[in-house]
Design a protein around this motif. Structure first.
Motif, PDB file in Angstrom:
ATOM      1  N   ILE A  33       0.833  -1.205   0.000  1.00 31.57           N
ATOM      2  CA  ILE A  33       0.000   0.000   0.000  1.00 31.57           C
ATOM      3  C   ILE A  33       0.867   1.254   0.000  1.00 31.57           C
ATOM      4  N   ASN A  34       1.946   1.250   0.794  1.00 30.22           N
ATOM      5  CA  ASN A  34       2.843   2.406   0.816  1.00 30.22           C
ATOM      6  C   ASN A  34       3.505   2.631  -0.535  1.00 30.22           C
ATOM      7  N   LYS A  35       3.848   1.556  -1.228  1.00 29.06           N
ATOM      8  CA  LYS A  35       4.452   1.672  -2.555  1.00 29.06           C
ATOM      9  C   LYS A  35       3.467   2.315  -3.524  1.00 29.06           C
ATOM     10  N   ILE A  36       2.239   1.834  -3.530  1.00 33.58           N
ATOM     11  CA  ILE A  36       1.219   2.386  -4.418  1.00 33.58           C
ATOM     12  C   ILE A  36       0.948   3.850  -4.076  1.00 33.58           C
ATOM     13  N   GLY A  37       0.851   4.132  -2.773  1.00 36.60           N
ATOM     14  CA  GLY A  37       0.622   5.514  -2.338  1.00 36.60           C
ATOM     15  C   GLY A  37       1.761   6.431  -2.716  1.00 36.60           C
ATOM     16  N   GLY A  38       2.986   5.942  -2.582  1.00 29.08           N
ATOM     17  CA  GLY A  38       4.153   6.745  -2.954  1.00 29.08           C
ATOM     18  C   GLY A  38       4.186   7.046  -4.440  1.00 29.08           C
ATOM     19  N   GLU A  39       3.825   6.054  -5.248  1.00 31.86           N
ATOM     20  CA  GLU A  39       3.782   6.266  -6.696  1.00 31.86           C
ATOM     21  C   GLU A  39       2.713   7.298  -7.069  1.00 31.86           C
ATOM     22  N   ALA A  40       1.548   7.203  -6.434  1.00 30.17           N
ATOM     23  CA  ALA A  40       0.472   8.167  -6.695  1.00 30.17           C
ATOM     24  C   ALA A  40       0.874   9.567  -6.247  1.00 30.17           C
ATOM     25  N   ALA A  41       1.520   9.653  -5.083  1.00 33.94           N
ATOM     26  CA  ALA A  41       1.957  10.956  -4.578  1.00 33.94           C
ATOM     27  C   ALA A  41       2.958  11.600  -5.530  1.00 33.94           C
ATOM     28  N   LYS A  42       3.873  10.801  -6.037  1.00 33.58           N
ATOM     29  CA  LYS A  42       4.869  11.320  -6.969  1.00 33.58           C
ATOM     30  C   LYS A  42       4.199  11.777  -8.268  1.00 33.58           C
ATOM     31  N   LYS A  43       3.272  10.976  -8.764  1.00 31.79           N
ATOM     32  CA  LYS A  43       2.590  11.282 -10.024  1.00 31.79           C
ATOM     33  C   LYS A  43       1.780  12.572  -9.927  1.00 31.79           C
ATOM     34  N   TYR A  44       1.095  12.766  -8.799  1.00 39.90           N
ATOM     35  CA  TYR A  44       0.206  13.909  -8.655  1.00 39.90           C
ATOM     36  C   TYR A  44       0.779  15.047  -7.812  1.00 39.90           C
ATOM     37  N   GLY A  45       2.018  14.899  -7.360  1.00 39.79           N
ATOM     38  CA  GLY A  45       2.682  15.972  -6.625  1.00 39.79           C
ATOM     39  C   GLY A  45       2.225  16.134  -5.193  1.00 39.79           C
ATOM     40  N   PHE A  46       1.712  15.071  -4.579  1.00 30.53           N
ATOM     41  CA  PHE A  46       1.328  15.133  -3.176  1.00 30.53           C
ATOM     42  C   PHE A  46       2.568  15.066  -2.293  1.00 30.53           C
TER      43      PHE A  46
END
Length: 53
Positions: A33-46
């Motif tokens: 879950i942290n990996k997926i969240g980190g990828e999403a954060a990077k993609k969307y600038g969170f």
């Protein structure tokens, strides 16, 4: 052929995620879950913070 409803699509995705994670231990699931969240954060600038405090 009819297109699936939004609810059907959500249920399909939910089952897909369940199948991917059902045999994982808790630490493995957390890492996943942290990996997926980190990828999403990077993609969307969170910005991910450790705590809201």
């Amino acid at each position: 052929m009819k297109q699936p409803t939004i609810e059907q699509e959500i249920n399909r995705i939910r089952l897909e995620i369940y199948e991917e994670t059902k045999d994982m231990t808790v630490p493995e699931r957390v890492e996943h879950i942290n990996k997926i969240g980190g990828e999403a954060a990077k993609k969307y600038g969170f910005k991910i913070v450790a705590s809201a405090e």
